[in-house]
Design an enzyme around this catalytic site. Structure first.
Site, PDB file in Angstrom:
ATOM      1  N   ASP A 159       0.676  -1.090   0.142  1.00 58.28           N
ATOM      2  CA  ASP A 159       0.072  -0.096   0.077  1.00 58.28           C
ATOM      3  C   ASP A 159       0.973   1.195   0.150  1.00 58.28           C
ATOM      4  O   ASP A 159       1.849   1.221   0.774  1.00 58.28           O
ATOM      5  CB  ASP A 159      -0.978  -0.102   1.381  1.00 58.28           C
ATOM      6  N   GLY A 192      -7.992   8.241   6.624  1.00 57.70           N
ATOM      7  CA  GLY A 192      -8.360   8.480   8.227  1.00 57.70           C
ATOM      8  C   GLY A 192      -9.543   8.577   8.919  1.00 57.70           C
ATOM      9  O   GLY A 192     -10.472   8.350   7.973  1.00 57.70           O
ATOM     10  N   GLY A 245      -9.012   5.510   1.023  1.00 58.30           N
ATOM     11  CA  GLY A 245      -9.759   6.378   1.977  1.00 58.30           C
ATOM     12  C   GLY A 245     -11.272   5.778   1.827  1.00 58.30           C
ATOM     13  O   GLY A 245     -11.883   6.893   2.113  1.00 58.30           O
TER      14      GLY A 245
END
Ligand code: G3H
Ligand code: 13P
Ligand code: ZN
Length: 322
Positions: free
Chosen positions: A83, A182, A225
């Protein structure tokens, strides 16, 4: 079966209107939770390791943990993916050491530099039977040591994707359409609030995705994300000594829609972290006398498994696709 590349998986996912979950791995319990859920639901799966994960656990452990999962669930097609590979050297290291897929993330460099480094990685990886993901556009949020402030993210420009893919030869492309890394993907002022006072983020830019699809028919697209930051787990964290105010993610129905389009890989990490933390915090609060890590980590692991199972069934649609 041995570890596989994502080539066949993505082809079937594209044609079948579903996506493969790419879940981040950092330790044994996370690998177990993801692969046990995938096995129970007969779903292919991508296990991905970031630079931070490789540093924390040591890449050798991660590769061996995935090999162990594969030994226990030989029927599950599994990819081991790097990643956010920062450069050619990191990607080469993973190609040489058991990974079947790597991401070269040169998205914060210029278009020409991104092409140059991605092509170099693709040439090397392909010589070794490994597939490559690259990225165009930048997401807001934090990944490893790179923090992109809200406002400095940039959507993918559809007019660049054909040239990028043709000149690099990469196998899949991560695009920026409004997802973000996040657990705090949007500032409260970027959102509205629903009747329960929960933040509702701005919608994903499906117009960009559709334009990319037109220009790259049949080509697998990746969304980074893509955690949804499940509020039930955030609540458990907050009720048991944690502090995660205004944590907000991508609504699951939008990810479900993306899965039916060209999006073949959806990256999820933060949701697993929140689930693990919620399980451990709750266990600690309910059993202050416990000090055996197996007791509290098991509760965290159970949450991670439940979250992965939910994603496979309700968001990705990859159940029963082995
Ligand atoms: O994209 C970022 C992933 O969530 C990995 O996060 O770099 O903290 O391991 P990390
Ligand atoms: P989240 O932070 O939304 O889980 O994204 C993870 C990711 O994109 C890993 O590459
Ligand atoms: Zn990412």
């Amino acid at each position: 079966m041995p570890l596989v590349t994502s080539t066949e998986m993505f082809k079937k996912a594209y044609e079948g209107g579903y996506a493969i979950g790419a879940f981040n791995i950092n330790n044994m319990e996370i690998v177990q939770a993801i692969t046990d859920a995938a096995a129970e639901l007969k779903s292919p799966v991508i296990l991905q390791a970031s630079a931070g994960a490789r540093k924390y656990a040591n890449s050798v452990y991660l590769v061996k943990l995935v090999e162990a999962a594969l030994e226990l669930h030989p029927e599950v097609p599994m990819v081991l993916h790097l990643d956010h590979g920062a450069d050619f050297a990191v990607c080469k290291d993973c190609v040489d050491n058991g990974f079947t897929s790597v991401m070269i993330d040169y998205s914060s460099h210029s278009f020409e530099e991104n092409i140059e480094e991605s092509r170099r990685v693709a040439d090397y990886a392909h010589e070794h039977g490994v597939v490559v993901e690259a990225e165009l556009g930048t997401l807001a949020g934090i990944e490893d040591d790179v923090k992109v402030e809200h406002g400095n993210e940039s959507y993918t420009r559809p007019e660049e994707v054909e040239e990028f893919v043709t000149r690099t030869g990469v196998d899949s492309l991560a695009i920026a359409i409004g997802t973000s890394h996040g657990a705090y993907k949007f500032k409260p002022e970027q959102c509205t609030r629903n009747e329960k006072g929960i933040l509702v983020p701005p919608p994903l830019r499906f117009d960009i995705l559709e334009e990319v699809m037109k220009r790259l028919p049949g080509f697998p697209i990746v969304l980074h994300g893509s955690s949804s930051v499940p509020q039930e787990y955030v609540k458990i964290v907050n009720e048991n000594g944690g502090k995660m105010p205004d944590a907000v993610g991508i609504p699951e129905e939008q990810l479900r829609k993306a899965s039916t389009l060209a999006v073949c890989k959806i990256n999820i990490d933060s949701d697993l972290r929140i689930g693990l933390t919620a399980g451990i915090r709750q266990h600690m609060a309910e059993h202050p006398d416990h000090f055996d890590p197996r007791q509290y980590i098991a509760d965290g692991r159970a949450n991670v498994k439940a979250i992965v199972a939910h994603k496979i069934k309700e968001v990705l649609g990859s159940d029963g696709k082995i």
